[in-house]
Design a protein around this motif. Structure first.
Motif, PDB file in Angstrom:
ATOM      1  N   GLY A   1      -3.306   8.653  -2.972  1.00  0.00           N
ATOM      2  CA  GLY A   1      -4.690   9.013  -2.860  1.00  0.00           C
ATOM      3  C   GLY A   1      -5.728   8.506  -3.697  1.00  0.00           C
ATOM      4  N   LEU A   2      -6.706   9.350  -3.839  1.00  0.00           N
ATOM      5  CA  LEU A   2      -7.979   8.810  -4.812  1.00  0.00           C
ATOM      6  C   LEU A   2      -7.947   9.316  -6.235  1.00  0.00           C
TER       7      LEU A   2
ATOM      8  N   GLY B   1      -8.835   4.319 -14.770  1.00  0.00           N
ATOM      9  CA  GLY B   1      -8.225   4.941 -15.777  1.00  0.00           C
ATOM     10  C   GLY B   1      -7.278   6.059 -15.612  1.00  0.00           C
ATOM     11  N   GLY B   2      -7.343   6.599 -14.628  1.00  0.00           N
ATOM     12  CA  GLY B   2      -6.327   7.642 -14.216  1.00  0.00           C
ATOM     13  C   GLY B   2      -4.911   7.073 -13.986  1.00  0.00           C
ATOM     14  N   SER B   3      -4.179   8.323 -13.591  1.00  0.00           N
ATOM     15  CA  SER B   3      -2.662   7.833 -13.049  1.00  0.00           C
ATOM     16  C   SER B   3      -2.471   8.594 -11.812  1.00  0.00           C
ATOM     17  N   LEU B   4      -1.507   7.952 -11.120  1.00  0.00           N
ATOM     18  CA  LEU B   4      -0.589   8.234  -9.914  1.00  0.00           C
ATOM     19  C   LEU B   4       0.628   7.946  -9.978  1.00  0.00           C
ATOM     20  N   ARG B   5       1.392   8.849  -9.116  1.00  0.00           N
ATOM     21  CA  ARG B   5       2.885   8.743  -9.320  1.00  0.00           C
ATOM     22  C   ARG B   5       3.206   8.583  -7.494  1.00  0.00           C
ATOM     23  N   LEU B   6       3.700   7.432  -7.260  1.00  0.00           N
ATOM     24  CA  LEU B   6       4.073   7.130  -5.940  1.00  0.00           C
ATOM     25  C   LEU B   6       5.632   7.520  -5.799  1.00  0.00           C
ATOM     26  N   SER B   7       5.903   7.972  -4.500  1.00  0.00           N
ATOM     27  CA  SER B   7       7.583   8.246  -4.594  1.00  0.00           C
ATOM     28  C   SER B   7       7.994   7.740  -3.052  1.00  0.00           C
ATOM     29  N   CYS B   8       9.212   7.425  -3.040  1.00  0.00           N
ATOM     30  CA  CYS B   8       9.663   6.880  -1.398  1.00  0.00           C
ATOM     31  C   CYS B   8      11.034   7.386  -1.381  1.00  0.00           C
ATOM     32  N   SER B   9      11.288   8.056  -0.364  1.00  0.00           N
ATOM     33  CA  SER B   9      12.551   8.420   0.115  1.00  0.00           C
ATOM     34  C   SER B   9      12.997   7.940   1.343  1.00  0.00           C
TER      35      SER B   9
ATOM     36  N   THR C   1      -6.677  -1.143  -6.282  1.00  0.00           N
ATOM     37  CA  THR C   1      -6.887  -0.128  -4.689  1.00  0.00           C
ATOM     38  C   THR C   1      -6.210  -1.177  -3.700  1.00  0.00           C
ATOM     39  N   ALA C   2      -5.344  -0.533  -2.982  1.00  0.00           N
ATOM     40  CA  ALA C   2      -4.439  -1.109  -1.944  1.00  0.00           C
ATOM     41  C   ALA C   2      -3.543  -0.190  -1.298  1.00  0.00           C
ATOM     42  N   VAL C   3      -3.040  -0.586  -0.015  1.00  0.00           N
ATOM     43  CA  VAL C   3      -1.824  -0.024   0.672  1.00  0.00           C
ATOM     44  C   VAL C   3      -0.635  -0.396  -0.110  1.00  0.00           C
ATOM     45  N   TYR C   4       0.029   0.597  -0.773  1.00  0.00           N
ATOM     46  CA  TYR C   4       1.488   0.440  -1.042  1.00  0.00           C
ATOM     47  C   TYR C   4       2.589   0.661  -0.084  1.00  0.00           C
ATOM     48  N   TYR C   5       3.440  -0.112  -0.229  1.00  0.00           N
ATOM     49  CA  TYR C   5       4.579  -0.260   0.639  1.00  0.00           C
ATOM     50  C   TYR C   5       5.903  -0.039  -0.152  1.00  0.00           C
ATOM     51  N   CYS C   6       6.742   0.966   0.192  1.00  0.00           N
ATOM     52  CA  CYS C   6       7.992   1.187  -0.180  1.00  0.00           C
ATOM     53  C   CYS C   6       8.778  -0.038   0.191  1.00  0.00           C
ATOM     54  N   HIS C   7       9.858  -0.623  -0.404  1.00  0.00           N
ATOM     55  CA  HIS C   7      10.480  -1.626   0.141  1.00  0.00           C
ATOM     56  C   HIS C   7      11.974  -1.256  -0.481  1.00  0.00           C
ATOM     57  N   ALA C   8      13.027  -1.685   0.772  1.00  0.00           N
ATOM     58  CA  ALA C   8      14.329  -1.600   0.260  1.00  0.00           C
ATOM     59  C   ALA C   8      15.313  -2.697   0.648  1.00  0.00           C
TER      60      ALA C   8
ATOM     61  N   TRP D   1      10.852  -1.433   5.297  1.00  0.00           N
ATOM     62  CA  TRP D   1       9.601  -0.980   4.757  1.00  0.00           C
ATOM     63  C   TRP D   1       9.377   0.319   5.245  1.00  0.00           C
ATOM     64  N   GLY D   2       8.392   0.864   4.448  1.00  0.00           N
ATOM     65  CA  GLY D   2       7.843   2.269   4.784  1.00  0.00           C
ATOM     66  C   GLY D   2       6.497   1.780   5.238  1.00  0.00           C
ATOM     67  N   LYS D   3       5.831   2.786   5.891  1.00  0.00           N
ATOM     68  CA  LYS D   3       4.416   2.575   6.571  1.00  0.00           C
ATOM     69  C   LYS D   3       3.293   2.407   5.829  1.00  0.00           C
ATOM     70  N   GLY D   4       3.523   2.470   4.601  1.00  0.00           N
ATOM     71  CA  GLY D   4       2.400   2.274   3.406  1.00  0.00           C
ATOM     72  C   GLY D   4       1.711   3.654   3.099  1.00  0.00           C
ATOM     73  N   ILE D   5       1.209   3.386   2.112  1.00  0.00           N
ATOM     74  CA  ILE D   5       0.143   4.670   1.729  1.00  0.00           C
ATOM     75  C   ILE D   5      -0.855   4.244   0.669  1.00  0.00           C
ATOM     76  N   LEU D   6      -1.983   4.785   1.138  1.00  0.00           N
ATOM     77  CA  LEU D   6      -3.345   4.352   0.446  1.00  0.00           C
ATOM     78  C   LEU D   6      -3.540   4.859  -0.961  1.00  0.00           C
ATOM     79  N   VAL D   7      -3.924   3.840  -1.810  1.00  0.00           N
ATOM     80  CA  VAL D   7      -4.201   4.248  -3.028  1.00  0.00           C
ATOM     81  C   VAL D   7      -5.463   3.749  -3.508  1.00  0.00           C
ATOM     82  N   THR D   8      -6.600   4.608  -3.621  1.00  0.00           N
ATOM     83  CA  THR D   8      -7.861   4.129  -3.896  1.00  0.00           C
ATOM     84  C   THR D   8      -8.459   4.590  -5.332  1.00  0.00           C
ATOM     85  N   VAL D   9      -8.748   3.430  -5.970  1.00  0.00           N
ATOM     86  CA  VAL D   9      -9.030   3.946  -7.306  1.00  0.00           C
ATOM     87  C   VAL D   9     -10.708   3.733  -7.478  1.00  0.00           C
ATOM     88  N   SER D  10     -11.499   4.490  -7.910  1.00  0.00           N
ATOM     89  CA  SER D  10     -12.891   4.525  -7.906  1.00  0.00           C
ATOM     90  C   SER D  10     -13.478   4.182  -9.240  1.00  0.00           C
ATOM     91  N   GLU D  11     -14.733   4.088  -9.445  1.00  0.00           N
ATOM     92  CA  GLU D  11     -15.466   4.036 -10.887  1.00  0.00           C
ATOM     93  C   GLU D  11     -15.576   5.115 -11.390  1.00  0.00           C
TER      94      GLU D  11
END
Length: 127
Positions: free
Chosen positions: A10-11, A15-23, A90-97, A117-127
Motif C-alpha cells: 500500500g501507500l 519513515g513509516g512502516s509496512l508489513r508484507l505477508s505471503c502465504s 517504492t517498488a513492486v514486491y514479490y514473494c519467492h519460494a 513467484w507471487g504476482k507481486g504487490i505494490l509498495v509506494t512510499v511518499s514524502e
C-alpha cells in the motif's frame, strides 16, 4: 502447483512502516527457502531478504537494519516487516519460494529445486 499470494502492500509516508505477508498453497511440503524481491520502475528485480531453512537470513544492503524477515516454517508463510521506509523503497514486491518439486519420469520420482513467484504487490512510499 505451488501458488504464492502476497498481502499488506500500500501507500505509506517516508519513515513509516509496512508489513508484507505471503502465504503458500499446493505442493509446498518441500519448501527450502522463502523470501522477498522487489522491482522498481525501470530497474531489474533485486533481492530484499531471503530466509532459507537453515535460518541464515540474507538481506540486501538497503534492507539491513530496517527490514526484518520471518517465516512460519510449519505454515510455509513469510513476512517482511519494513521500518523507516524511504521513497526509494517504492517498488513492486514479490514473494519467492524455492521448492524441491517432485518430477516423474520412467516410473521414477525425483526432486528438483524450482523457483516460484507471487504476482507481486505494490509498495509506494511518499514524502
Amino acid at each position: 502447483q505451488v501458488q504464492l499470494v502476497e498481502s499488506g502492500g500500500g501507500l505509506v509516508q517516508a519513515g513509516g512502516s509496512l508489513r508484507l505477508s505471503c502465504s503458500t498453497s499446493g505442493g509446498t511440503v518441500r519448501v527450502t527457502a522463502m523470501g522477498w524481491f522487489r522491482q522498481a520502475p525501470g530497474k531489474q528485480r533485486e533481492l530484499v531478504a531471503e530466509l532459507p531453512n537453515s535460518g541464515r537470513t540474507n538481506y540486501s544492503d538497503s534492507a539491513k537494519g530496517r527490514f526484518d524477515i520471518s517465516r512460519d516454517f510449519r505454515e510455509n508463510t513469510v513476512h517482511l516487516q519494513m521500518n523507516r521506509l524511504r521513497i526509494e523503497d517504492t517498488a513492486v514486491y514479490y514473494c519467492h519460494a524455492l521448492v524441491d518439486t517432485a518430477m516423474h519420469k520412467a516410473g521414477l520420482t525425483f526432486f528438483l529445486p524450482m523457483d516460484y513467484w507471487g504476482k507481486g504487490i505494490l509498495v509506494t512510499v511518499s514524502e
